[in-house]
Design a protein around this motif. Structure first.
Motif, PDB file in Angstrom:
ATOM      1  N   ASP A   1       0.769  -1.342   0.021  1.00 50.11           N
ATOM      2  CA  ASP A   1      -0.013  -0.064   0.118  1.00 50.11           C
ATOM      3  C   ASP A   1       0.918   1.287   0.076  1.00 50.11           C
ATOM      4  O   ASP A   1       0.548   2.171   0.907  1.00 50.11           O
ATOM      5  CB  ASP A   1      -0.996  -0.002   1.230  1.00 50.11           C
TER       6      ASP A   1
ATOM      7  N   ARG B   1      -0.852   4.614  -0.931  1.00 50.76           N
ATOM      8  CA  ARG B   1      -1.856   5.194   0.143  1.00 50.76           C
ATOM      9  C   ARG B   1      -1.106   5.458   1.301  1.00 50.76           C
ATOM     10  O   ARG B   1      -1.602   6.502   2.018  1.00 50.76           O
ATOM     11  CB  ARG B   1      -2.985   4.060   0.516  1.00 50.76           C
TER      12      ARG B   1
ATOM     13  N   LEU C   1      -7.200  -9.889   4.592  1.00 49.83           N
ATOM     14  CA  LEU C   1      -6.752 -10.910   6.039  1.00 49.83           C
ATOM     15  C   LEU C   1      -5.598  -9.916   6.686  1.00 49.83           C
ATOM     16  O   LEU C   1      -4.786 -10.680   7.160  1.00 49.83           O
ATOM     17  CB  LEU C   1      -6.160 -12.042   5.631  1.00 49.83           C
ATOM     18  N   CYS C   2      -6.074  -8.677   7.250  1.00 51.62           N
ATOM     19  CA  CYS C   2      -5.073  -7.974   7.819  1.00 51.62           C
ATOM     20  C   CYS C   2      -5.031  -8.371   9.303  1.00 51.62           C
ATOM     21  O   CYS C   2      -5.806  -9.107   9.723  1.00 51.62           O
ATOM     22  CB  CYS C   2      -5.783  -6.449   8.020  1.00 51.62           C
ATOM     23  N   GLU C   3      -3.562  -8.296   9.582  1.00 51.23           N
ATOM     24  CA  GLU C   3      -3.554  -8.874  11.014  1.00 51.23           C
ATOM     25  C   GLU C   3      -3.728  -7.567  11.950  1.00 51.23           C
ATOM     26  O   GLU C   3      -2.858  -6.316  11.928  1.00 51.23           O
ATOM     27  CB  GLU C   3      -2.056  -9.304  11.365  1.00 51.23           C
TER      28      GLU C   3
ATOM     29  N   ARG D   1      -5.907  -2.317   6.948  1.00 47.63           N
ATOM     30  CA  ARG D   1      -5.702  -1.291   5.867  1.00 47.63           C
ATOM     31  C   ARG D   1      -6.589  -0.490   5.558  1.00 47.63           C
ATOM     32  O   ARG D   1      -6.795   0.765   5.045  1.00 47.63           O
ATOM     33  CB  ARG D   1      -5.368  -2.221   4.733  1.00 47.63           C
TER      34      ARG D   1
END
Lengths: 360, 320
Positions: free
Chosen positions: A222, A225, B290-292, B309
Motif C-alpha cells: 500500500d 496510500r 486478511l489484515c493482522e 488497511r
C-alpha cells in the motif's frame, strides 16, 4: 473453457471485460492474499523475483477453482520475465494440473493472432468493441487512481478519498457500455474534487521502478496510500495504460517519450537494460529537473534491470540534488521496516524544504 | 522540575530519558525489552518515577520499533521513527556532526548530516549480521560477558581475518579459527573488523563519510568496534555520553519541540504503570486482505487498534 489470469492492480477488471467480450467464460482468480504468496513461494525457485512467485500462486488458486486455460504475458528480456511462462508451465504440470497456457508476447500481431483463437466465432467488429470497452475501463481506473494520489494528502476526513475510489472501482467493474464507464469516471473525478480539502503544498514524490511492484498494492504494501496519508502527493511514473500504449500498441507519442527518456539517461546509462531500468534512471533525472521533493524506487528483490538502476541512482541523486529512497520487496518484507524508512524519508524531505525556504 | 520524557522501545532494550527544559539529560535508564514491550515500559517508568521526585512532565516522545504501541500506552505527544530521533539527538549533542553510525539490537543505520539537516540515510536491509544481537550471541557462545568483549578485543596482538558477510558463516569461520588455535582476543578483534567491513559495505555503501563521526547505539559500548571503525575510516570516532540511549534523547527533544508549539501534553501520567494492558491480535476476515489487526485494552477498555488497511477497526477507537 474457463479462462483465468494473474492479478496486477486492477488488471483483472480490464482483462475480464476483454475476454468476456470475446465470448470466453472468465473465472475470477481469487484475490491475492498471504496464502497466495505462501503457495507461490513454496513451489518457486528461491531466488526468482516476487512477480513470479505471486503469479504462480494466482495460477494455483485459479486452477483449484476449476480454471482450465491460463493467460499470461511473455517478454523479450533481458528481464527474466520473458521466460517465466515456460518455467511456470513446467511447475504447474509437475503439480499435476491439466491446463492450457496462452502466453501473450509483446508484439501486436502475435497478440491479435492469439486473441483471435480465443474469440472464435466473434466478428472483428465485436472484437474491436471488446478492446474499446476494456480500454475505456483501463483509462477510467487509471485516471481515478491518478486523482486519488492528488487528493489523498489534502483530504480533511482521513480515508474519504479512498472510499470514493473503492466504490468507483466496483462500479466500473460492473459497468456495461462506454457511456456508463464514462459517466462513472466523470462522477468520481468530480466527487473527489468536491471533497473537503486542506489548502497547502504537500511534498511531491515521484514513484519509479518495476511495473508489477508499482501497480500491485498487496506487493508494495500500500505504498501510495501510506504516502498519501503521510501528506505526500505521489506521482507514479507508470500506470497500466502507459504500459499498454507504449509496449503493445507502440503509440507514436510513447515512442517519442521513450526517445526523450533515453536521451536523458544517456550520460548515466547508454543502452536498454531490460524491464524499466532505463526509465527509472531517466524519470529520476526528469523529476530532479522539475524540482520534485524526492523519488522512491520500488522493485522486487533480485530484479536485474532495477538493480542496475539502483546503483546508478546515487550519482543521479547527487548531480540533480534530489533524494532517492530505494525499496526492494520480497516475501519476507516486514511492514515495520517499511514504515520506518518512509517516515524517515518524509522527515528528511520536510527538513530540506524548510531549509530551502529559509535559504531564499 | 518541568521535564520531557523520551522513550525508545527497541528489539533488545527499552530506554527512557528525562530531559530538563534546557535540553540537558538529567536521568536515563536502559532496561531489556525481553519481548515484552509493555512490561518493559511500565517497569522503566516505575523506576524513573522512583528516582526522580516531583517531575512535572510537559511532553512525552516515543521512538523505536515499539513506538506506536508505547505511544498509545503512555499518551505520547510525538511518535517518531528512530532515524529522525537519532539524528536529532546527535545534532543536539554535537551540532557540527556530519556522520552518525548507529548499531542497535537488530538494525544498523547510517545517517549523513550536512549543515544541520539529514541529507541521506540507510538501514541494513536483508541481513542482521553486525548488529548487537549477533555480538550478544557470540559472546554468550564463548562464555564471555558482553561487557568484557571490547576490552578483550583491544588486547589482540595479531590480526585474524573473519568472514563477516553473513552471521552464520561468520560463526562457522570463528569456530574454525578457534579450532586452529588462534587466541580468543585475536578472534574477537577479527570479528569486530569483519563487522565494520560488512557495515561499511552494506549500509554505508557509496556514502560520503565525513567527520565529525558519531558512533551510537548499544554496540558503541564495545571498544573493539570503536577501534575497528577508527582504523577503517582513518579518523576519530566520537562516542557521545548517552550513546546507548540516543534514540530516547531524540524522542525527548522531539516531544519538547511539540510542547513548545503550545499543545498541552497527552501524557496519561505515571499511573499507567499500574494499569493492566492486554493486547490481542486477530486476522480480520472482512475482505481478502486478511489484515493482522492488533487491539489494545487498558483496564478492559479498548484504547487502540491498528494493523487494518481499511480503517474498519482503527477508526472505531475514539479514546486514544
Amino acid at each position: 473453457m474457463k479462462l483465468a489470469f494473474p492479478h496486477m492492480g486492477h488488471l483483472h477488471i480490464v482483462l475480464k471485460e476483454l475476454f468476456t467480450g470475446f465470448g470466453c467464460q472468465v473465472l475470477e482468480t481469487p484475490p491475492i492474499t498471504k496464502k497466495t504468496l505462501e503457495l507461490g513461494a513454496k513451489y518457486s525457485p528461491e531466488t526468482v523475483c516476487l512477480p513470479f512467485k505471486m503469479t504462480l500462486g494466482n495460477f494455483i488458486e485459479a486452477l483449484e477453482q476449476g480454471a482450465d486455460t491460463l493467460v499470461t504475458c511473455g517478454g523479450v528480456g533481458p528481464c527474466r520475465l520473458g521466460y517465466y511462462s515456460e518455467v511456470q508451465k513446467g511447475i504447474l504440470q509437475q503439480l499435476g494440473y491439466p491446463f492450457k497456457l496462452i502466453t501473450v508476447e509483446p508484439d501486436l500481431i502475435a497478440v491479435v493472432k492469439d486473441l483471435r483463437l480465443l474469440a472464435a466465432g466473434k466478428s472483428w467488429r465485436e472484437i474491436y468493441r471488446s478492446f474499446k470497452q476494456a480500454g475505456a475501463k483501463m483509462a477510467a481506473l487509471d485516471n481515478i487512481e491518478r486523482q486519488l494520489n492528488l487528493i489523498r494528502p489534502r483530504e480533511v476526513v482521513a480515508g474519504s478519498a479512498d472510499q470514493l475510489g473503492f466504490q468507483a472501482i466496483q462500479a466500473i467493474d460492473g459497468a456495461a457500455g462506454l457511456a456508463e464507464i464514462q459517466r462513472i469516471e466523470e462522477k468520481t473525478l468530480a466527487a473527489l474534487q468536491a471533497l473537503a480539502q486542506r489548502q497547502y503544498e504537500p511534498l511531491r514524490i515521484g514513484l519509479v521502478g518495476e511495473i508489477y511492484v508499482m501497480l500491485e498494492p498487496f506487493i508494495n504494501q500500500d505504498l501510495e496510500r501510506r504516502l498519501g496519508q503521510m501528506g505526500v502527493e505521489v506521482h507514479k511514473t507508470m500506470y497500466l495504460s502507459d504500459y499498454v500504449r507504449a509496449h503493445l500498441l507502440r503509440k507514436r507519442e510513447y515512442l517519442e517519450t521513450y526517445k526523450t527518456l533515453a536521451a536523458l539517461a544517456k550520460p548515466y546509462l547508454g543502452h536498454y537494460v531490460g524491464g524499466h531500468g532505463l526509465k527509472s534512471v531517466a524519470r529520476t533525472i526528469q523529476m530532479g529537473q522539475q524540482s520534485y521533493d524526492g523519488v522512491i524506487q520500488a522493485y522486487p528483490f533480485t530484479c536485474m534491470p532495477e538493480v542496475i538502476a539502483k546503483n546508478i541512482l546515487p550519482q543521479v541523486s547527487k548531480d540533480l540534488d534530489i533524494p532517492v529512497l530505494t525499496l526492494a520487496y520480497d516475501e519476507q518484507s516486514g511492514e515495520a521496516g517499511l514504515m520506518t524508512r518512509l517516515e524517515a524519508f518524509v522527515d528528511l524531505l520536510h527538513y530540506r524544504r524548510r531549509q530551502k525556504k529559509a535559504g531564499c | 522540575m518541568k521535564a520531557y520524557l523520551g522513550i525508545d522501545v527497541g528489539s533488545v532494550s527499552t530506554n527512557i530519558t528525562v530531559m530538563d527544559e534546557a535540553g540537558a539529560v538529567t536521568d536515563s535508564l536502559y532496561v531489556r525489552t525481553q519481548g515484552r514491550p509493555i512490561l518493559a515500559v511500565q517497569e522503566g517508568l516505575r523506576q524513573i518515577y522512583r528516582q526522580n521526585s516531583g517531575l512535572a512532565v510537559q511532553g512525552v516522545g516515543t521512538t523505536g520499533s515499539g513506538r506506536h504501541l508505547t505511544g498509545v500506552i503512555v499518551g505520547a505527544d510525538s511518535v517518531k521513527n528512530e532515524i529522525t530521533a537519532h539524528a536529532v539527538a546527535a545534532m543536539h549533542l554535537v551540532p557540527d556532526v556530519q556522520t552518525v553510525l548507529e548499531i542497535g539490537g537488530q538494525d544498523s543505520k547510517i545517517i549523513i548530516i550536512r549543515n544541520g539537516v539529514v541529507t541521506d540515510f540507510a538501514m541494513n536491509t536483508v541481513c542482521a549480521a553486525g548488529t548487537g544481537s549477533f555480538l550478544d550471541q557470540q559472546a554468550a557462545r564463548l562464555n564471555i560477558p558482553i561487557e568484557q568483549f571490547g576490552d578483550l578485543a583491544l588486547e589482540s596482538t595479531a590480526p585474524v581475518r573473519i568472514a563477516g558477510r553473513c552471521a552464520v558463516f561468520a560463526e562457522s569461520d570463528m569456530i574454525h579459527k578457534q579450532q586452529t588455535g588462534h587466541s580468543i582476543q585475536d578472534i574477537l578483534n577479527g570479528l569486530c573488523q569483519a563487522l565494520v567491513r560488512n557495515y561499511l559495505n552494506n549500509v554505508g555503501k557509496g556514502k560520503p563519510l565525513a567527520g565529525p563521526v558519531l558512533f551510537q547505539g548499544g554496540v558503541a559500548a564495545n571498544k573493539g568496534m570503536k577501534r575497528a571503525f577508527e582504523e577503517a575510516l582513518g579518523c576519530e570516532v566520537i562516542i557521545p555520553a548517552h550513546y546507548s540511549v540516543m534514540g530516547a534523547v531524540g524522542a525527548a527533544l522531539l516531544a519538547r519541540e511539540e510542547a513548545l508549539s503550545g499543545k498541552p501534553t497527552a501524557f496519561r501520567g505515571f499511573d499507567v504503570v499500574n494499569s493492566e494492558y492486554t493486547p490481542r491480535s486477530f486476522e480480520c476476515s472482512g475482505c481478502a486482505n486478511l489484515c493482522e489487526v492488533i487491539e489494545l485494552k487498558m483496564d478492559g477498555i479498548v484504547i487502540g487498534c491498528w494493523g487494518d488497511r481499511c480503517g474498519k477497526w482503527s477508526n472505531q477507537v475514539t479514546v486514544a
